[in-house]
Design a protein around this motif. Structure first.
Motif, PDB file in Angstrom:
ATOM      1  N   THR A 123      -3.709 -11.428  -8.972  1.00  0.00           N
ATOM      2  CA  THR A 123      -3.652 -10.125  -9.651  1.00  0.00           C
ATOM      3  C   THR A 123      -3.433  -8.986  -8.662  1.00  0.00           C
ATOM      4  N   PHE A 124      -3.092  -7.825  -9.224  1.00  0.00           N
ATOM      5  CA  PHE A 124      -2.866  -6.608  -8.445  1.00  0.00           C
ATOM      6  C   PHE A 124      -3.652  -5.468  -9.085  1.00  0.00           C
ATOM      7  N   TYR A 125      -3.821  -4.390  -8.350  1.00  0.00           N
ATOM      8  CA  TYR A 125      -4.500  -3.210  -8.892  1.00  0.00           C
ATOM      9  C   TYR A 125      -3.860  -1.957  -8.316  1.00  0.00           C
ATOM     10  N   SER A 126      -4.091  -0.841  -8.985  1.00  0.00           N
ATOM     11  CA  SER A 126      -3.460   0.423  -8.610  1.00  0.00           C
ATOM     12  C   SER A 126      -4.268   1.170  -7.563  1.00  0.00           C
ATOM     13  N   LEU A 127      -3.559   1.767  -6.600  1.00  0.00           N
ATOM     14  CA  LEU A 127      -4.170   2.636  -5.584  1.00  0.00           C
ATOM     15  C   LEU A 127      -3.676   4.068  -5.744  1.00  0.00           C
ATOM     16  N   SER A 128      -3.151   4.391  -6.916  1.00  0.00           N
ATOM     17  CA  SER A 128      -2.512   5.698  -7.120  1.00  0.00           C
ATOM     18  C   SER A 128      -3.500   6.845  -6.968  1.00  0.00           C
ATOM     19  N   GLU A 129      -2.954   7.962  -6.525  1.00  0.00           N
ATOM     20  CA  GLU A 129      -3.746   9.173  -6.305  1.00  0.00           C
ATOM     21  C   GLU A 129      -3.087  10.339  -7.017  1.00  0.00           C
ATOM     22  N   ASP A 130      -3.858  11.378  -7.285  1.00  0.00           N
ATOM     23  CA  ASP A 130      -3.321  12.579  -7.922  1.00  0.00           C
ATOM     24  C   ASP A 130      -2.276  13.222  -7.020  1.00  0.00           C
ATOM     25  N   GLY A 131      -1.200  13.711  -7.627  1.00  0.00           N
ATOM     26  CA  GLY A 131      -0.160  14.380  -6.860  1.00  0.00           C
ATOM     27  C   GLY A 131       0.778  13.438  -6.146  1.00  0.00           C
ATOM     28  N   SER A 132       0.706  12.161  -6.451  1.00  0.00           N
ATOM     29  CA  SER A 132       1.525  11.168  -5.775  1.00  0.00           C
ATOM     30  C   SER A 132       2.990  11.289  -6.200  1.00  0.00           C
ATOM     31  N   THR A 133       3.893  10.894  -5.304  1.00  0.00           N
ATOM     32  CA  THR A 133       5.328  10.859  -5.606  1.00  0.00           C
ATOM     33  C   THR A 133       5.740   9.506  -6.170  1.00  0.00           C
ATOM     34  N   ILE A 134       4.763   8.629  -6.359  1.00  0.00           N
ATOM     35  CA  ILE A 134       5.048   7.264  -6.788  1.00  0.00           C
ATOM     36  C   ILE A 134       4.750   7.103  -8.277  1.00  0.00           C
ATOM     37  N   LYS A 135       5.708   6.502  -8.972  1.00  0.00           N
ATOM     38  CA  LYS A 135       5.527   6.178 -10.389  1.00  0.00           C
ATOM     39  C   LYS A 135       5.382   4.658 -10.491  1.00  0.00           C
ATOM     40  N   SER A 136       4.278   4.206 -11.048  1.00  0.00           N
ATOM     41  CA  SER A 136       4.044   2.763 -11.140  1.00  0.00           C
ATOM     42  C   SER A 136       3.697   2.375 -12.572  1.00  0.00           C
ATOM     43  N   ASP A 137       3.978   1.121 -12.903  1.00  0.00           N
ATOM     44  CA  ASP A 137       3.696   0.597 -14.238  1.00  0.00           C
ATOM     45  C   ASP A 137       3.248  -0.848 -14.139  1.00  0.00           C
ATOM     46  N   SER A 138       2.239  -1.186 -14.921  1.00  0.00           N
ATOM     47  CA  SER A 138       1.872  -2.580 -15.108  1.00  0.00           C
ATOM     48  C   SER A 138       2.837  -3.163 -16.126  1.00  0.00           C
ATOM     49  N   LYS A 180       0.825  -1.211   0.000  1.00  0.00           N
ATOM     50  CA  LYS A 180       0.000   0.000   0.000  1.00  0.00           C
ATOM     51  C   LYS A 180       0.855   1.255   0.000  1.00  0.00           C
ATOM     52  N   THR A 181       2.032   1.201   0.629  1.00  0.00           N
ATOM     53  CA  THR A 181       2.904   2.385   0.636  1.00  0.00           C
ATOM     54  C   THR A 181       3.434   2.694  -0.761  1.00  0.00           C
ATOM     55  N   TYR A 182       3.344   1.726  -1.664  1.00  0.00           N
ATOM     56  CA  TYR A 182       3.707   1.935  -3.068  1.00  0.00           C
ATOM     57  C   TYR A 182       2.459   2.075  -3.943  1.00  0.00           C
ATOM     58  N   GLU A 183       1.307   2.221  -3.296  1.00  0.00           N
ATOM     59  CA  GLU A 183       0.014   2.390  -3.971  1.00  0.00           C
ATOM     60  C   GLU A 183      -0.334   1.195  -4.861  1.00  0.00           C
ATOM     61  N   ILE A 184      -0.072  -0.003  -4.331  1.00  0.00           N
ATOM     62  CA  ILE A 184      -0.408  -1.241  -5.024  1.00  0.00           C
ATOM     63  C   ILE A 184      -1.335  -2.062  -4.129  1.00  0.00           C
ATOM     64  N   GLY A 185      -2.434  -2.525  -4.695  1.00  0.00           N
ATOM     65  CA  GLY A 185      -3.350  -3.399  -3.976  1.00  0.00           C
ATOM     66  C   GLY A 185      -3.224  -4.825  -4.477  1.00  0.00           C
ATOM     67  N   MET A 186      -3.401  -5.809  -3.588  1.00  0.00           N
ATOM     68  CA  MET A 186      -3.261  -7.218  -3.953  1.00  0.00           C
ATOM     69  C   MET A 186      -4.592  -7.945  -3.806  1.00  0.00           C
ATOM     70  N   CYS A 187      -4.939  -8.772  -4.782  1.00  0.00           N
ATOM     71  CA  CYS A 187      -6.193  -9.521  -4.749  1.00  0.00           C
ATOM     72  C   CYS A 187      -5.973 -10.950  -4.242  1.00  0.00           C
ATOM     73  N   TYR A 188      -6.971 -11.480  -3.557  1.00  0.00           N
ATOM     74  CA  TYR A 188      -6.953 -12.877  -3.134  1.00  0.00           C
ATOM     75  C   TYR A 188      -7.753 -13.671  -4.159  1.00  0.00           C
TER      76      TYR A 188
END
Length: 483
Positions: free
Chosen positions: A331-346, A275-283
């Motif tokens: 699978t995983f999903y994004s928790l990114s928010e506007d103005g975030s300092t985190i850059k993520s890529d699928s 979550k600190t990297y704005e990534i959610g994990m599915c069961y």
């Protein structure tokens, strides 16, 4: 003396002085190899920091380019993007070779295929024409040619990062320190023996591979490139979570390969880290509904697609396809928010026909169970000294037995472990010098003329204006002479 005669005399004397001065200056510069880079961003020059770093090398480095440098220009013309790319690369290699401790070698591996077998007998380095091999003592590093360029999505300019890559690799070789990949244990992770081929691949790339019980050690060693959780069957402790978060706050990197589990295990603390990297994990567990997109009768070993981005470019080019098989995965999903300092890529996604089913855990699946599902991703947090994380919904894709089974039924899975290897290289800060050495931007020696009418205007200005100035000078000179 008449005024006109005086002016003419001074003019002729000035012209003679310029001519006399120009001749010896021309002769001097014809004997001296002096080049001035006036391109934007000094596209064809090493940066001051690179010059300083290469001047201070203490150990000799052999730099082998797997191509004849001059041959890179074949089939290109000045002004073309391919020509500019070749020129930036070739110029950089030859400027680096001017330093005392850099020994440049050029080998055409198409004509000398035996060299590949000599330097990489196991084939783990996946070498290709244009790649660079750097050697210092018993250590070596390889740099793929395809990773040295990227296209700026905003400007469309081709950016050359070769200086960054080469200097970063040389710094690693000079340090004499072997970076280490730590595989966590104590949470039911897979044994390192089950992915011996992959660990051998890492060792070939000059990495140490060790196991680590974070709870017992109480900290992450300083030589860690990343800490890998390969298929844990139970959650980490709250104390281990804090150790990992402190490690990440200092720029430490983490790898999570979390396979689906049938039981009701909940990874509360691992999810907190994700979550600190704005990534959610599915069961859940993904399965494929179409026979053409799965491996034989196994609906859980599915054909997936490498997302077309800079991270995957080398793997896609090497494989000639974006397709890749992934065994039993969540699978995983994004928790990114506007103005975030985190850059993520699928990085890897399923095809549209894939579905997911609830599998393990104690909560419902928060993601739509169909369509393109993310099963591999990465993220980087600028606010935490560029701490990076690589997540995959399966640990099986580096398992020797699983890889052998897939390769026995398909011929497109042989490069699967390289996806993980690329993540290790991405996390290895010793290989990354972008903050120190500037990226160079494509330059051109030509003016682009948008249309014919604009070209005619430029042509008139370039020809008529000098003629007009010269004619005016002649008329003035003639009038003064007859005055």
């Amino acid at each position: 003396m008449k005024k006109g005669l005086k002016v003419n005399t001074i003019a002729w004397i000035a012209a003679a002085v310029v001519l006399i001065a120009a001749v010896p200056i021309n002769m001097i510069f014809s004997k001296v190899d002096v080049k001035v880079d006036v391109t934007p961003y000094s596209a064809y020059s090493l940066s001051d920091k690179a010059n300083q770093a290469l001047s201070s090398l203490e150990k000799p480095v052999d730099m082998t380019v797997l191509y004849q440098l001059d041959d890179l220009f074949e089939g290109t013309e000045p002004g073309e993007a391919e020509y500019m790319m070749a020129k930036m690369f070739v110029t950089t290699m030859r400027q680096m070779a001017e330093f005392d401790n850099i020994n440049l070698h050029e080998i055409n591996i198409e004509k000398n295929p035996g060299y590949i077998n000599e330097i990489d007998p196991d084939g783990f380095m996946n070498l290709a024409p244009g790649d660079i091999i750097l050697e210092c003592g018993n250590l070596k590093r390889d740099i793929s040619f395809t990773t040295l360029f990227k296209t700026n999505s905003e400007t469309g300019s081709i950016e050359f990062t070769g200086e960054n890559a080469v200097i970063g690799a040389i710094n690693y070789l000079q340090s004499g320190i072997t970076p280490t990949i730590y595989f966590a244990e104590g949470h039911g992770e897979k044994s390192m023996d089950s992915f011996a081929s992959f660990t051998n691949m890492l060792k070939t790339q000059n990495y140490n591979v060790k196991s680590l019980d974070i709870g017992l050690s109480g900290s992450i060693p300083e030589d860690a490139v990343t800490v890998v959780f390969a298929g844990p069957s139970k959650d980490i402790t709250a104390e281990e979570k804090e150790i990992l978060l402190d490690y990440a706050a200092d720029g430490g990197d983490i790898t999570m390969l979390i396979s689906p589990l049938k039981d009701k295990t909940v990874f509360k603390n691992i999810e907190a880290i994700l979550k600190t990297y704005e990534i959610g994990m599915c069961y859940n567990r993904v399965y494929e509904t179409q026979a053409d997109y799965r491996l034989g009768d196994d609906q859980y070993t599915i054909l997936c697609e490498l997302v077309d981005n800079d991270f995957n470019k080398e793997l896609i080019d090497a494989q000639g396809s974006q397709n890749i098989y992934m065994p039993s995965t969540r699978t995983f999903y994004s928790l990114s928010e506007d103005g975030s300092t985190i850059k993520s890529d699928s990085l890897v996604e399923t095809f549209d026909y894939a579905m997911s089913e609830l599998y393990g855990g104690s909560q419902t699946d928060v993601q739509t169970p169909a369509g393109k599902l993310c099963i591999v991703a990465k993220a980087e947090d600028e606010a935490r000294n560029n701490s990076k994380i690589f997540v995959a919904g399966s640990s099986e894709f580096i398992d020797d037995g699983v890889i052998a089974d897939i390769m026995g039924k398909s011929n497109i899975a042989s490069l699967t472990p390289y996806l993980f290897l690329m993540s290790v290289s991405w996390m290895d800060d010793i290989n990354s010098a972008e903050a120190m050495y500037p990226t160079r931007v494509q330059a051109t020696d030509y003016i682009t003329i948008p249309d014919k009418s604009t070209g005619n205007i430029i042509l008139v200005i370039m020809i008529a204006l000098p003629v007009l100035i010269a004619s005016t000078g002649v008329i003035v000179w003639a009038r003064r002479r007859n005055a």
